[in-house]
Design an enzyme around this catalytic site. Sequence first.
Site, PDB file in Angstrom:
ATOM      1  N   CYS A 279       0.852  -1.205   0.000  1.00 14.25           N
ATOM      2  CA  CYS A 279       0.000   0.000   0.000  1.00 14.25           C
ATOM      3  C   CYS A 279       0.881   1.247   0.000  1.00 14.25           C
ATOM      4  CB  CYS A 279      -0.937  -0.005   1.206  1.00 14.25           C
ATOM      5  SG  CYS A 279      -2.380  -1.077   0.993  1.00 14.25           S
TER       6      CYS A 279
ATOM      7  N   ASP B 107      10.161  -6.324  -8.896  1.00  9.36           N
ATOM      8  CA  ASP B 107      10.485  -6.943  -7.602  1.00  9.36           C
ATOM      9  C   ASP B 107      11.882  -6.497  -7.174  1.00  9.36           C
ATOM     10  OD1 ASP B 107       9.350  -9.766  -6.042  1.00  9.36           O
ATOM     11  OD2 ASP B 107      11.378  -9.064  -5.609  1.00  9.36           O
TER      12      ASP B 107
ATOM     13  N   GLY C 251       4.043 -19.751   1.078  1.00  9.43           N
ATOM     14  CA  GLY C 251       5.257 -18.924   1.020  1.00  9.43           C
ATOM     15  C   GLY C 251       4.995 -17.445   0.821  1.00  9.43           C
TER      16      GLY C 251
ATOM     17  N   HIS D 264      -0.605 -10.292  -4.615  1.00 12.32           N
ATOM     18  CA  HIS D 264       0.269  -9.933  -5.733  1.00 12.32           C
ATOM     19  C   HIS D 264       0.477 -11.115  -6.657  1.00 12.32           C
ATOM     20  CE1 HIS D 264       2.676 -11.055  -2.198  1.00 12.32           C
ATOM     21  NE2 HIS D 264       3.543 -11.596  -3.031  1.00 12.32           N
TER      22      HIS D 264
END
Length: 112
Positions: free
Chosen positions: A7, A30, A92, A99
């Site tokens: 966020c 990422d 995991g 996402h």
Amino acid sequence: MTDCIFCKIITGDIPSTKVYEDELMYVFNDINPKANVHLLVIPKQHIARLDHLEQSHQQLIAHMLLKLPELAKSQGLDNGFRTIINTGPGGGQEVDHLHIHLLGGKNLPGFH
Ligand code: 5GP
Ligand code: ZN
């Protein structure tokens, strides 16, 4: 004020390398890429995990999925790509904001 790091990435309080944004979703690199291309595709609305989705999210999720091929192409992934959604500790998931990992490029390992 939310404690959710994704966020905060959406609002710009935490910096990120933005790849795409529209009214419903935000896409960025990422920070610890597992492949040549490793994007994170997230809804702007805070939804913690895949198993928190409700019927009212149908349009949002369809919108995100339909955008994936275009995002892959924009990263030069003309030969296909991999998508992963980790859900909960058993899957995991480390960040509790839904996402989709979009991965591709050279040296993508097999998935066994
Ligand atoms: P998960 O394990 O929850 O499916 O994936 C979380 C992903 O978020 C990981 O691949 C991790 O590298 C990435 N990540 C965690 N914190 C940050 C951050 O602050 N910025 C970016 N760009 N990625 C992050
Ligand atoms: Zn969030």
